[in-house]
Design an enzyme around this catalytic site. Structure first.
Site, PDB file in Angstrom:
ATOM      1  N   GLY A  92       1.413  -1.006   0.519  1.00 29.54           N
ATOM      2  CA  GLY A  92       0.305   0.090  -0.104  1.00 29.54           C
ATOM      3  C   GLY A  92       0.655   1.501  -0.320  1.00 29.54           C
ATOM      4  N   ASP A  97      -4.480  10.383  14.269  1.00 34.08           N
ATOM      5  CA  ASP A  97      -5.248   9.631  12.023  1.00 34.08           C
ATOM      6  C   ASP A  97      -5.360   7.574  13.228  1.00 34.08           C
ATOM      7  OD1 ASP A  97      -5.797   9.025  10.251  1.00 34.08           O
ATOM      8  OD2 ASP A  97      -3.767   8.664   8.903  1.00 34.08           O
ATOM      9  N   GLY A 108       0.683   5.977   1.325  1.00 31.40           N
ATOM     10  CA  GLY A 108       0.166   6.314   2.447  1.00 31.40           C
ATOM     11  C   GLY A 108       0.933   7.629   1.299  1.00 31.40           C
ATOM     12  N   GLY A 109       0.536   9.210   2.614  1.00 32.17           N
ATOM     13  CA  GLY A 109       0.680  10.261   2.062  1.00 32.17           C
ATOM     14  C   GLY A 109       2.218  10.679   2.098  1.00 32.17           C
ATOM     15  N   GLY A 145       4.934   7.571   2.193  1.00 34.26           N
ATOM     16  CA  GLY A 145       5.681   6.211   1.563  1.00 34.26           C
ATOM     17  C   GLY A 145       4.853   5.284   0.993  1.00 34.26           C
TER      18      GLY A 145
END
Length: 460
Positions: free
Chosen positions: A102, A219, A104-105, A107
């Site tokens: 996956g 988060d 993310g913002g 890495g």
């Protein structure tokens, strides 16, 4: 799909060649890691400079060596230096082949099939150093005997490379969203009991994270909760709080009074991981605090409606941040509860309010407060045995907390509309008794009163 290059190769490679239709990167000589006066730089070549295998950890982590040693700075007794075990630091990480998991913002995450570990490659040096520091602090807690129950809810760190901006950590197969897509079909009592047990453990882990470590996650969501399950039953056996990209210090933090370094060893130069200014720079911006407002607690939303918005660069108290993250965890529990109930009842009897991650206007926030009040009051009065009084607050309580009459009128109109919608949609639906514990836990974690929310850390 397997990825052949190292996750961090793009940061040290400047060209690639095609081989039978497949891109194969040719890495150039990587730049040397940043030298630090605090660390002893060792330049002698060593066979262990590159990570090519990962040794499994002991089941009893208290028998593992300490990852961090705390020392007092000789030139400044008021400042602490956290020295990371040099054996964790490698020049390059070579655990191919990789499978992409996956992005993310900050890495991407890969799975090394050969070593059965997760490899996180971060894009920017500052975000890499901060996430590494936070991860090492919570990972090191596993080495303390009295925290063994807490440590299971955090990932263990195996190694890192400051050159490639890579962190090597435990691999957990599912995130919570993926787990729910593949399991709990049908929903069983044992699965619900396991979910409640693990969610309670996560709440205690959050208490440790906020109060003992002086850190806020900010988060908490399904994608950032990882799950290992029993291969026979599919029941969750371990839940882990992951991804500290947005983590920030709170009033209990010691990171604004210390530095973290990793001394050098043969073949690997020592590095300076964080200093006091990095902790201060981690303070959440308004954009972060206003991000995913649907998961922010009522006291935060009411302050925002009253014009008391988040103050950028201000250190929040540990109890304030704890109540905020606990509410976000409660929102996750609530989502799991509604999904599992829908599967058991064979239909979705619940009204839903769709919220985006972007900052909301006042009308949407007031409608969200009204929705929470109507749905939670119905669930608690009709189904719960917890004995809480007005867990989502009352119309009068929320209305009186709003300073402007136009806001009060807007909220009361939304509350009346949502109450009618909930009653009509639920239409006398009743919860099976198997959901009693997870329902009560969701009510506690999402309680209107932050003081009640914080009592979750004392649960058995």
């Amino acid at each position: 799909m397997a990825t052949r290059g190292r996750p961090g190769a793009k940061q040290v490679a400047d060209h690639s060649v095609s081989d039978g239709g497949e891109q194969r990167r040719i890495p150039q000589k990587p730049p040397g890691p940043e030298r630090c006066d605090v660390c002893s730089a060792v330049s002698a070549a060593g066979a262990a400079a590159d990570l090519i295998d990962v040794a499994p950890l002991e089941e009893d982590l208290t028998k593992e060596p300490q990852q961090i040693v705390v020392t007092i700075m000789s030139n400044d007794p008021a400042k602490v230096c956290l020295k990371v075990d040099p054996a964790l630091h490698y020049r390059n990480v070579e655990l191919e082949p990789y499978r992409f998991l996956g992005r993310g913002g900050y890495g991407s995450v890969f799975y090394s099939r050969r070593a059965n570990v997760a490899v996180k490659a971060l894009t920017h040096g500052a975000s890499f150093r901060w996430e590494l520091a936070v991860s090492l602090i919570v990972s090191s807690a596993a080495r303390r005997q009295e925290l063994s129950d807490i440590a299971k809810h955090f990932l263990q760190i195996y190694a890192f490379s400051s050159v490639e901006k890579i962190i090597v950590m435990e691999y957990i197969r599912h995130d919570l969203r993926t787990y729910l897509d593949e399991h709990c079909k049908p929903v069983t009592q044992s699965a619900l009991d396991a979910l409640v047990r693990e969610f309670r453990g996560l709440a205690k882990a959050l208490a440790f994270f906020h109060i003992e470590c002086g850190l806020a996650h900010l988060d908490v969501k399904q994608n950032n909760i990882l799950v290992n399950c029993d291969p026979r039953t599919g029941d969750p056996v371990r839940m882990v709080l992951a991804d500290f990209s947005l983590a920030a210090i709170n009033g209990n933090s010691f990171l604004n009074k210390c530095c973290m370094v990793c001394p050098g060893r043969p073949g690997v130069t020592g590095v300076h991981i964080i200093d006091t200014e990095d902790a201060v720079n981690s303070l959440p911006s308004n954009n972060i605090l206003l991000f995913r407002m649907s998961r922010r607690p009522p006291e935060f939303l009411l302050d925002y409606c009253n014009g008391v918005g988040p103050r950028c660069g201000e250190v929040m108290g540990a109890m304030t941040t704890f109540a905020m993250d606990v509410f976000a965890l409660g929102s996750v529990v609530h989502e799991v509860l509604l999904l599992c109930l829908s599967r058991v009842l064979g239909r979705d009897p619940f009204p839903h309010m769709t919220c985006t991650d972007e900052p909301m206007d006042h009308k949407t926030i007031l409608s969200l407060l009204a929705y929470r009040l109507a749905l939670t009051d119905y669930l608690s009065q009709s189904w719960s045995s917890a004995g809480f009084v007005n867990p989502a607050g009352t119309r009068e309580g929320i209305s009186s907390a709003l300073q402007w009459e136009c806001m009060r009128d807007m909220f009361l109109a939304s509350a009346e509309a949502w109450t009618r919608t909930v009653r009509r949609k639920m239409n006398g639906a009743r919860s099976p008794s198997m959901f009693a514990d997870i329902l009560d836990l969701s009510i506690l974690l999402c309680h209107f009163d932050p003081d009640v929310r914080r009592t979750v850390s004392a649960l058995a």
